[in-house]
Design an enzyme around this catalytic site. Structure first.
Site, mmCIF file in Angstrom:
data_model
loop_
_atom_site.group_PDB
_atom_site.id
_atom_site.type_symbol
_atom_site.label_atom_id
_atom_site.label_comp_id
_atom_site.label_asym_id
_atom_site.label_seq_id
_atom_site.Cartn_x
_atom_site.Cartn_y
_atom_site.Cartn_z
ATOM 1 N N TYR A 158 -2.360 -1.851 10.357
ATOM 2 C CA TYR A 158 -2.414 -1.956 8.893
ATOM 3 C C TYR A 158 -1.154 -1.371 8.267
ATOM 4 C CZ TYR A 158 -4.260 -1.459 4.128
ATOM 5 O OH TYR A 158 -4.447 -1.536 2.763
ATOM 6 N N SER A 218 0.863 -1.192 0.000
ATOM 7 C CA SER A 218 0.000 0.000 0.000
ATOM 8 C C SER A 218 0.891 1.231 0.000
ATOM 9 C CB SER A 218 -0.867 0.015 1.256
ATOM 10 O OG SER A 218 -1.488 1.278 1.425
HETATM 11 P P1 NAD Z 1 -11.707 -5.788 -0.568
HETATM 12 O O1 NAD Z 1 -12.124 -5.754 0.862
HETATM 13 O O2 NAD Z 1 -12.590 -5.181 -1.614
HETATM 14 O O3 NAD Z 1 -11.393 -7.310 -1.003
HETATM 15 C C1 NAD Z 1 -10.568 -8.123 -0.216
HETATM 16 C C2 NAD Z 1 -10.955 -9.592 -0.415
HETATM 17 O O4 NAD Z 1 -10.089 -10.387 0.421
HETATM 18 C C3 NAD Z 1 -12.393 -9.923 0.010
HETATM 19 O O5 NAD Z 1 -13.045 -10.658 -1.008
HETATM 20 C C4 NAD Z 1 -12.216 -10.759 1.285
HETATM 21 O O6 NAD Z 1 -13.244 -11.722 1.474
HETATM 22 C C5 NAD Z 1 -10.863 -11.406 1.042
HETATM 23 N N1 NAD Z 1 -10.206 -11.839 2.281
HETATM 24 C C6 NAD Z 1 -10.202 -11.200 3.488
HETATM 25 N N2 NAD Z 1 -9.547 -11.930 4.393
HETATM 26 C C7 NAD Z 1 -9.115 -13.054 3.755
HETATM 27 C C8 NAD Z 1 -8.384 -14.195 4.175
HETATM 28 N N3 NAD Z 1 -7.971 -14.335 5.448
HETATM 29 N N4 NAD Z 1 -8.101 -15.153 3.260
HETATM 30 C C9 NAD Z 1 -8.535 -15.032 1.981
HETATM 31 N N5 NAD Z 1 -9.236 -13.975 1.530
HETATM 32 C C10 NAD Z 1 -9.531 -12.996 2.409
HETATM 33 O O7 NAD Z 1 -10.268 -5.125 -0.588
HETATM 34 P P2 NAD Z 1 -9.428 -4.379 -1.755
HETATM 35 O O8 NAD Z 1 -9.625 -2.922 -1.603
HETATM 36 O O9 NAD Z 1 -9.636 -5.013 -3.069
HETATM 37 O O10 NAD Z 1 -7.965 -4.688 -1.203
HETATM 38 C C11 NAD Z 1 -7.152 -5.716 -1.713
HETATM 39 C C12 NAD Z 1 -5.743 -5.487 -1.217
HETATM 40 O O11 NAD Z 1 -5.318 -4.171 -1.571
HETATM 41 C C13 NAD Z 1 -5.576 -5.576 0.309
HETATM 42 O O12 NAD Z 1 -4.354 -6.207 0.615
HETATM 43 C C14 NAD Z 1 -5.563 -4.125 0.723
HETATM 44 O O13 NAD Z 1 -4.893 -3.935 1.950
HETATM 45 C C15 NAD Z 1 -4.819 -3.499 -0.435
HETATM 46 N N6 NAD Z 1 -4.989 -2.055 -0.615
HETATM 47 C C16 NAD Z 1 -6.216 -1.509 -0.743
HETATM 48 C C17 NAD Z 1 -6.322 -0.124 -0.887
HETATM 49 C C18 NAD Z 1 -7.672 0.545 -0.991
HETATM 50 O O14 NAD Z 1 -7.749 1.777 -0.918
HETATM 51 N N7 NAD Z 1 -8.751 -0.194 -1.159
HETATM 52 C C19 NAD Z 1 -5.181 0.680 -0.931
HETATM 53 C C20 NAD Z 1 -3.945 0.081 -0.815
HETATM 54 C C21 NAD Z 1 -3.856 -1.298 -0.657
#
Ligand code: NAD
Length: 257
Positions: A157, A143
């Site tokens: 986080y 991130s």
């Molecule tokens: P999201 O919440 O839309 O999707 C995450 C998915 O991961 C969900 O389908 C959930 O069921 C699954 N998940 C959660 N825990 C799990 C586990 N223990 N085992 C398997 N699957 C699991 O999230 P997103 O926004 O698509 O984020 C994806 C990645 O990107 C994450 O690592 C998040 O930290 C990172 N990220 C997101 C952002 C943002 O602004 N959304 C920014 C930087 C990084």
């Protein structure tokens, strides 16, 4: 097709970045192993890939559990014969994650179990499969907070994403001569469920938006395109990077009015 004949495993592919990436990878010719803990969401991703003419299968795995990760890799090889790309993308942002004083030990441990241990376990079982395939690409979702501190704290986080970045650099170094590349993808703030649940008022959204030079949240699809580049052979000389896709947030000290 940019991923013709490749097999890609994507964790957290039931939603957000993972789902968009599953759709895009399949469109570019990959067979996709959709991994999630949410069976309905994972099933919907597979259905969406198949409806668009692609190939996908679902495996339930909690990435914080070693047996689940071992099984997801075994199922990928069983279903499609090999594994070329691992996208360790599953992650959580806990609603009670706060500053050093108020964050509980439970929230800290859960965040590290999924966000850090989950990436390690994906590599522990996935890298041997890449070796069997003659090499491959690992993409770990970190991130922008791996690079910048935020005044609205989510300490567990933030620390977890710093760990993902550090781990990715070392993995890249260790496995470089095995034709295995490892990169940390560093998305900026995105319009996905994960962030919108946290920034749940117009004021909180605005507080984050003032820091983004582009003045908007990113879309999951914009991260999927970066993952596609890192997964494909087009990035054959790219390893160990903190690959930022963030609307300029890490470049800016102040932003335009
Ligand atoms: P999201 O919440 O839309 O999707 C995450 C998915 O991961 C969900 O389908 C959930 O069921 C699954 N998940 C959660 N825990 C799990 C586990 N223990 N085992 C398997 N699957 C699991 O999230 P997103 O926004 O698509 O984020 C994806 C990645 O990107 C994450 O690592 C998040 O930290 C990172 N990220 C997101 C952002 C943002 O602004 N959304 C920014 C930087 C990084």
């Amino acid at each position: 097709m940019r991923l013709k004949d490749k097999v890609a495993l994507i964790t957290g592919a039931g939603n957000g970045i993972g789902r968009e990436t599953a759709m895009l990878f399949a469109q570019e010719g990959a067979a996709v192993v959709v991994v999630d803990v949410n069976d309905d969401a994972g099933g919907q991703t597979v259905a969406a890939v198949e409806a668009a003419g692609g190939r996908a299968s679902y495996v339930r795995a909690d990435v914080s559990k070693a047996a689940d990760c071992e099984n997801m890799v075994a199922q990928a090889e069983k279903a499609f014969g090999k594994l070329n790309v691992i996208f360790n993308n599953a992650g959580i942002s806990h609603k009670d994650d706060d500053d050093a004083i108020t964050t509980s030990e439970e929230v800290w441990d859960l965040t590290f179990d999924i966000n850090v241990k989950g990436v390690w376990l994906g590599c522990k079982y996935g890298i041997p499969a890449l070796r069997r395939a003659g090499g491959g690409s690992v993409i770990n979702t970190a991130s922008f907070v791996a690079l910048l501190g935020a005044a609205t704290p989510q300490l567990a986080y933030t620390a977890s994403k710093g760990a993902v970045l550090a781990m990715s650099r070392e993995l890249a170094t260790v496995h470089a001569r095995e034709n295995i590349r490892v990169n940390a993808l560093c998305p900026g703030p995105l319009h996905t469920e994960l962030l919108m649940k946290y920034l749940n008022t117009p004021e909180k959204k605005q507080r984050r938006l003032v820091h983004i030079p582009m003045g908007r949240f990113g879309q999951a699809k914009e991260i999927a395109y970066a993952a596609l580049y890192l997964a494909s052979d087009e990035s054959s000389f790219v390893t160990g990077t903190a690959f930022s896709v963030d609307g300029g947030i890490t470049a800016a000290y102040t932003t335009p009015e």
